[in-house]
Enzyme design. Structure first.
Site, PDB file in Angstrom:
ATOM      1  CE  LYS A  63      -2.522  10.469  13.522  1.00 21.99           C
ATOM      2  NZ  LYS A  63      -2.070   9.752  12.334  1.00 21.99           N
ATOM      3  CG  ASN A  75      -9.632  11.912   9.721  1.00 31.96           C
ATOM      4  OD1 ASN A  75      -9.236  11.674   8.599  1.00 31.96           O
ATOM      5  ND2 ASN A  75      -8.796  12.116  10.724  1.00 31.96           N
ATOM      6  CG  ASN A 133      -4.890   7.607  11.122  1.00 29.32           C
ATOM      7  OD1 ASN A 133      -3.931   7.850  11.850  1.00 29.32           O
ATOM      8  ND2 ASN A 133      -5.083   8.239   9.973  1.00 29.32           N
ATOM      9  CD  GLU A 184      -8.575   4.688   8.157  1.00 29.98           C
ATOM     10  OE1 GLU A 184      -7.852   3.782   8.590  1.00 29.98           O
ATOM     11  OE2 GLU A 184      -8.133   5.819   7.832  1.00 29.98           O
ATOM     12  CB  ALA A 222      -0.254   9.707   1.406  1.00 25.61           C
ATOM     13  CG  ASN A 253      -6.710  10.517  13.396  1.00 22.40           C
ATOM     14  OD1 ASN A 253      -5.861   9.675  13.662  1.00 22.40           O
ATOM     15  ND2 ASN A 253      -6.428  11.551  12.613  1.00 22.40           N
ATOM     16  N   GLY A 305       0.846  -1.187   0.000  1.00 22.54           N
ATOM     17  CA  GLY A 305       0.000   0.000   0.000  1.00 22.54           C
ATOM     18  C   GLY A 305       0.879   1.234   0.000  1.00 22.54           C
ATOM     19  CB  ALA A 306       3.437   2.311  -2.345  1.00 24.73           C
TER      20      ALA A 306
END
Length: 334
Positions: free
Chosen positions: A213, A221, A110, A294, A13, A217, A10-11
């Site tokens: 975190k 988000n 996340n 997500e 960001a 989020n 999963g390349a």
């Protein structure tokens, strides 16, 4: 732990940024490969992977093995997953095919991860599994929580064009074993990533980092997706910033009920958020890109774990209903 082969699965960001840094590391004799898809994969194959760092004069460009079929790659010493929570279950078999004895899997996620309760000594729910995070237990069975090293990323990143990644600032990553051990594997992986120029710390309390975190989020988000506002705009609006504070308070209450320790108060977290700048959250990026949002790890699990712990989460429940409907309409093209 000898690390001679590394696959970033999963390349996008964050995953792509790590891949570029690893591939550019002077003296790194490990083989670096990425699993990507679509136009992003085509661009990486044709022109390499470009990373624009916040303080760099020119982009970093690297050429590495890129594929959309993990079966074409040999078993790896280290797999780093850059997938989001809702993308993991469909990739379980592909990731599992890259594993051999001793392979560790760094999960950059996340929200509440599928392995959260593995070897959890802080709550009364050790080894509890949630089908919402891991349908049918595929990740637990095929990858295994014992292979996982948790990773909390404080790094803004965005794919600005296929094959091109932009970092908004010089961020940091926190790594930790679910058991809380500072293991030799953890230290070896941290040293490898530090050597690639990433800011890495290790912790015996990865769950505390996850919840700390998640305070941000779980609020920013979905609210950014619902309003299409940047973080600066959200914090500048009194009603929206007050809603952010209410969500943060609910997250903190649920986390504390499960034994989590927070490094900041809600007030401190809100003050910190005022200085982040005009960031477009990952959920807003996905909304604009027409991608699935997500939701479950960031909002759904706050509600689910609140029910498990008998902690009310009325604001999060309302936001969950709203953003779930937004996601349905977005996927339908409405």
């Amino acid at each position: 732990m000898s690390i001679k082969s590394i696959c970033i699965y999963g390349a996008g960001a964050l995953g792509g940024a790590i891949a570029a840094k690893l591939a550019s590391q002077a003296g790194n004799d490990a083989t670096i490969s990425v699993v990507a898809r679509g136009a992003h994969l085509d661009a990486i194959r044709d022109n390499g992977l470009s990373l624009r760092e916040a303080d760099a004069d020119r982009p970093l460009n690297v050429h590495l093995t890129a594929t959309d079929d993990p079966k074409t790659l040999p078993p790896q010493d280290l797999v780093i997953s850059g997938l989001k929570g809702h993308q993991l279950a469909p990739a379980a078999e592909g990731i599992a095919g890259l594993l051999k004895e001793g392979t560790r899997v760094v999960m950059i996620l996340n929200g509440i991860p599928w392995w959260y309760f593995h070897r959890d000594a802080q709550s009364r729910h050790a080894e509890l599994q949630f089908d919402e995070l891991d349908p049918g237990g595929r990740l637990w069975r095929l990858i295994g929580p014992e292979r996982v090293i948790g990773c909390v990323a404080y790094q803004g990143a965005e794919v600005i064009n296929p094959g091109e990644i932009q970092l908004s600032h010089n961020g940091r990553f926190v790594l930790g074993e679910p058991s809380g051990d500072i293991s030799p594997d953890l230290e070896a992986i941290a040293a490898l990533l530090t050597g690639a120029g990433l800011s890495i710390t290790t912790t015996p309390d990865i769950r505390g980092e996850i919840w700390s975190k998640l305070m941000g989020n779980a609020a920013f988000n979905p609210i950014s997706a619902l309003t299409r506002a940047l973080m600066t705009d959200i914090m500048a609006d009194p009603a929206l910033s007050a809603t952010v504070g209410r969500v943060m308070s609910e997250v903190r209450a649920v986390g504390e009920a499960l034994g989590a320790r927070f490094s900041m108060t809600v007030e401190q977290r809100l003050e910190q958020s005022r200085h982040i700048g005009g960031v477009r959250t990952s959920m807003l990026q996905d909304l604009i890109g027409g991608k699935a949002l997500e939701i479950t790890p960031l909002v759904g699990m706050v509600v689910a774990l609140g029910r498990l712990s008998a902690v009310p989460t009325p604001v999060s429940e309302t936001i969950l209903a709203l953003v779930t409907q937004l996601d349905r309409e977005n996927q339908r093209g409405g």
